[in-house]
Write an enzyme that holds these catalytic residues in place. Structure first.
Site, PDB file in Angstrom:
ATOM      1  N   ASN A 190       0.857  -1.185   0.000  1.00  9.70           N
ATOM      2  CA  ASN A 190       0.000   0.000   0.000  1.00  9.70           C
ATOM      3  C   ASN A 190       0.895   1.237   0.000  1.00  9.70           C
ATOM      4  OD1 ASN A 190      -1.847   2.038   0.476  1.00  9.70           O
ATOM      5  ND2 ASN A 190      -2.255   1.451   2.604  1.00  9.70           N
TER       6      ASN A 190
ATOM      7  N   LYS B 188       0.078   4.280  -0.263  1.00  3.56           N
ATOM      8  CA  LYS B 188      -0.584   5.474   0.286  1.00  3.56           C
ATOM      9  C   LYS B 188      -0.337   6.662  -0.667  1.00  3.56           C
ATOM     10  CE  LYS B 188       0.218   3.539   4.812  1.00  3.56           C
ATOM     11  NZ  LYS B 188       0.046   3.700   6.230  1.00  3.56           N
TER      12      LYS B 188
ATOM     13  N   HIS C   6      -9.441   1.137   5.060  1.00  3.98           N
ATOM     14  CA  HIS C   6      -8.154   1.348   5.742  1.00  3.98           C
ATOM     15  C   HIS C   6      -8.382   2.305   6.910  1.00  3.98           C
ATOM     16  CE1 HIS C   6      -4.034   2.590   6.493  1.00  3.98           C
ATOM     17  NE2 HIS C   6      -3.651   1.497   5.839  1.00  3.98           N
TER      18      HIS C   6
ATOM     19  N   GLU D  64      -6.832   4.750   7.885  1.00  2.00           N
ATOM     20  CA  GLU D  64      -6.643   6.168   7.542  1.00  2.00           C
ATOM     21  C   GLU D  64      -7.902   6.732   6.860  1.00  2.00           C
ATOM     22  OE1 GLU D  64      -2.891   5.663   5.526  1.00  2.00           O
ATOM     23  OE2 GLU D  64      -1.984   5.148   7.448  1.00  2.00           O
TER      24      GLU D  64
ATOM     25  N   GLU E 253      -5.391  -5.087  10.568  1.00  2.00           N
ATOM     26  CA  GLU E 253      -4.391  -4.040  10.758  1.00  2.00           C
ATOM     27  C   GLU E 253      -4.671  -3.306  12.067  1.00  2.00           C
ATOM     28  OE1 GLU E 253      -2.338  -2.892   6.917  1.00  2.00           O
ATOM     29  OE2 GLU E 253      -4.023  -1.542   7.147  1.00  2.00           O
TER      30      GLU E 253
ATOM     31  N   GLY F  52       2.357   2.075  10.850  1.00  2.00           N
ATOM     32  CA  GLY F  52       3.307   3.184  10.712  1.00  2.00           C
ATOM     33  C   GLY F  52       3.987   3.586  12.001  1.00  2.00           C
TER      34      GLY F  52
ATOM     35  N   SER G 136       3.483  -2.297  10.440  1.00  2.00           N
ATOM     36  CA  SER G 136       4.936  -2.317  10.671  1.00  2.00           C
ATOM     37  C   SER G 136       5.591  -3.636  10.266  1.00  2.00           C
ATOM     38  CB  SER G 136       5.246  -1.960  12.129  1.00  2.00           C
ATOM     39  OG  SER G 136       4.791  -0.650  12.414  1.00  2.00           O
TER      40      SER G 136
HETATM   41  C1  PEP Z   1      -0.746   0.195   6.165  1.00  2.32           C
HETATM   42  O1  PEP Z   1      -0.861   1.396   6.061  1.00  2.32           O
HETATM   43  O2  PEP Z   1      -1.584  -0.559   5.645  1.00  2.32           O
HETATM   44  C2  PEP Z   1       0.390  -0.324   6.912  1.00  2.32           C
HETATM   45  C3  PEP Z   1       0.353  -1.561   7.324  1.00  2.32           C
HETATM   46  O3  PEP Z   1       1.427   0.555   7.144  1.00  2.32           O
HETATM   47  P1  PEP Z   1       2.857   0.194   7.788  1.00  2.32           P
HETATM   48  O4  PEP Z   1       3.336  -1.086   7.153  1.00  2.32           O
HETATM   49  O5  PEP Z   1       3.725   1.365   7.449  1.00  2.32           O
HETATM   50  O6  PEP Z   1       2.649   0.021   9.247  1.00  2.32           O
END
Ligand code: PEP
Length: 263
Positions: A13, A15, A105, A107, A175, A181, A221
Site C-alpha cells: 500500500n 498510500k 483502511h 486512515e 491491521e 506506521g 509495521s
Molecule cells: C498500512 O498502512 O496498511 C500499513 C500496514 O502501514 P505500515 O506497514 O507502514 O505500518
C-alpha cells in the site's frame, strides 16, 4: 504456514507516495531485484496499490514488461458514475485491469469518517465491478484495552460482509491501528488470534468453503525481519505493507520471505 490452498499475498500500500514517474522506476527496480534473486513468481502473489494518478502508467508497464504483479487501488466510490466530484468508480478501476481495491483502511476511517456502513457499501461496489475488496479492520490501543483483542475487528468485518455472496472472492486485512506506521508491531501470536477470529466470521457469514479459501493478511509495521514470523501462523496468509513497500530491497526481501530461515 499458509493454508494449503491459499496462495500467500504480499500487498504494498503506497498510500500518497510516488508520482507516476517515480512509480515506473520503482516497479522496474522491484521487478529486477526479484528476477536477480531468481524469485519464483508462482510462490507468492505480489500486489501493488499505487495512488489513482499512477494506475494507468503502472498498468501499461506491467503489461508491456510482462511483470507479474497484481494491481490494486486504495479506495473507490460507493457510486457507479455521476455527479460525485473527486470520486473514482469501481468501473473505471476495472477498465485499468485493477484486480484489488483496499477498503476501510484505518486512515480512511479516521481522516475521512468512513463508517462500517460506508465500508460495507464500498465492498458491494467493488464486487459489483469485479474487483476483489481488501477489507481492512483493526482496533485502536484504547479499544483493545476496553473490549479485548478481537471484538472491534470481528464487529467491523461482520458489517462489511453483510449481503456478500458465499462465492465472492474477498481478502481481509487485520491491521491493528496501533501498529500502522508506528514500528510497534503486533506479535505473531496476537496477529494469529485475531486472524483466526476473522476466519470464523467469514465461516459464519459466507460458509466454511469461503473461510478455507479466503486470504487473511496481517498489516502493521511489517518488515523483512518480522514477515517470516507472521507467515508461520496458520491463519495469516500474507501481509499488507505500508512504509516498507516503498523501499525496493526491503519489499523484495518481504516478498522472498520463504527464503528466510525456518519458514
Ligand atoms: C498500512 O498502512 O496498511 C500499513 C500496514 O502501514 P505500515 O506497514 O507502514 O505500518
Amino acid at each position: 504456514m499458509v493454508g494449503v490452498n491459499r496462495q500467500p499475498l504480499i500487498a504494498g500500500n503506497w498510500k500518497m507516495n510516488l508520482d507516476h514517474l517515480q512509480a515506473v522506476a520503482f516497479v522496474q527496480k522491484l521487478d529486477w531485484s526479484l528476477k536477480d534473486a531468481k524469485h519464483d513468481a508462482g510462490t507468492v502473489e505480489v500486489a501493488v496499490f499505487p495512488p489513482f494518478t499512477d494506475l494507468r502508467t503502472v498498468q501499461i508497464l506491467l503489461d508491456q514488461d510482462k511483470i507479474e504483479f497484481a494491481l490494486g487501488a486504495q479506495d473507490l466510490s460507493t457510486h457507479d458514475s455521476g455527479a460525485y466530484t473527486g470520486e473514482i468508480s469501481g468501473a473505471f478501476l476495472k477498465k485499468l485491469n485493477a484486480s484489488y481495491v483496499i477498503i476501510g483502511h484505518s486512515e480512511r476511517r479516521d481522516y475521512h469518517a468512513e463508517t462500517d456502513e460506508v465500508v460495507a457499501a464500498k465492498v458491494q461496489a467493488a464486487l459489483k465491478h469485479g474487483l476483489v475488496p481488501v477489507i481492512c479492520v483493526g482496533e485502536t490501543l484504547e479499544q483493545r484495552e476496553q473490549s479485548g483483542p478481537t471484538a472491534v475487528s470481528v464487529g467491523q468485518l461482520e458489517v462489511a460482509l453483510e449481503g456478500v455472496a458465499a462465492g465472492a472472492e474477498i481478502v481481509v486485512a487485520y491491521e491493528p491501528v496501533w501498529a500502522i506506521g508506528t514500528g510497534q508491531v503486533a506479535s505473531p501470536e496476537q496477529a494469529q488470534e485475531v486472524c483466526a477470529a476473522l476466519r470464523a466470521v467469514v465461516a459464519d457469514k459466507l460458509g466454511q468453503d469461503a473461510a478455507d479459501r479466503t486470504r487473511i493478511l496481517y498489516g502493521g509495521s511489517v518488515k523483512s525481519g518480522n514477515i517470516a514470523s507472521f507467515m508461520r501462523e496458520p491463519d495469516v496468509d500474507g501481509a499488507l505493507v505500508g512504509g516498507a513497500s516503498l523501499l525496493v530491497d526491503e519489499f523484495a526481501a518481504i516478498i522472498r520471505y520463504q527464503k528466510h530461515v525456518g519458514v
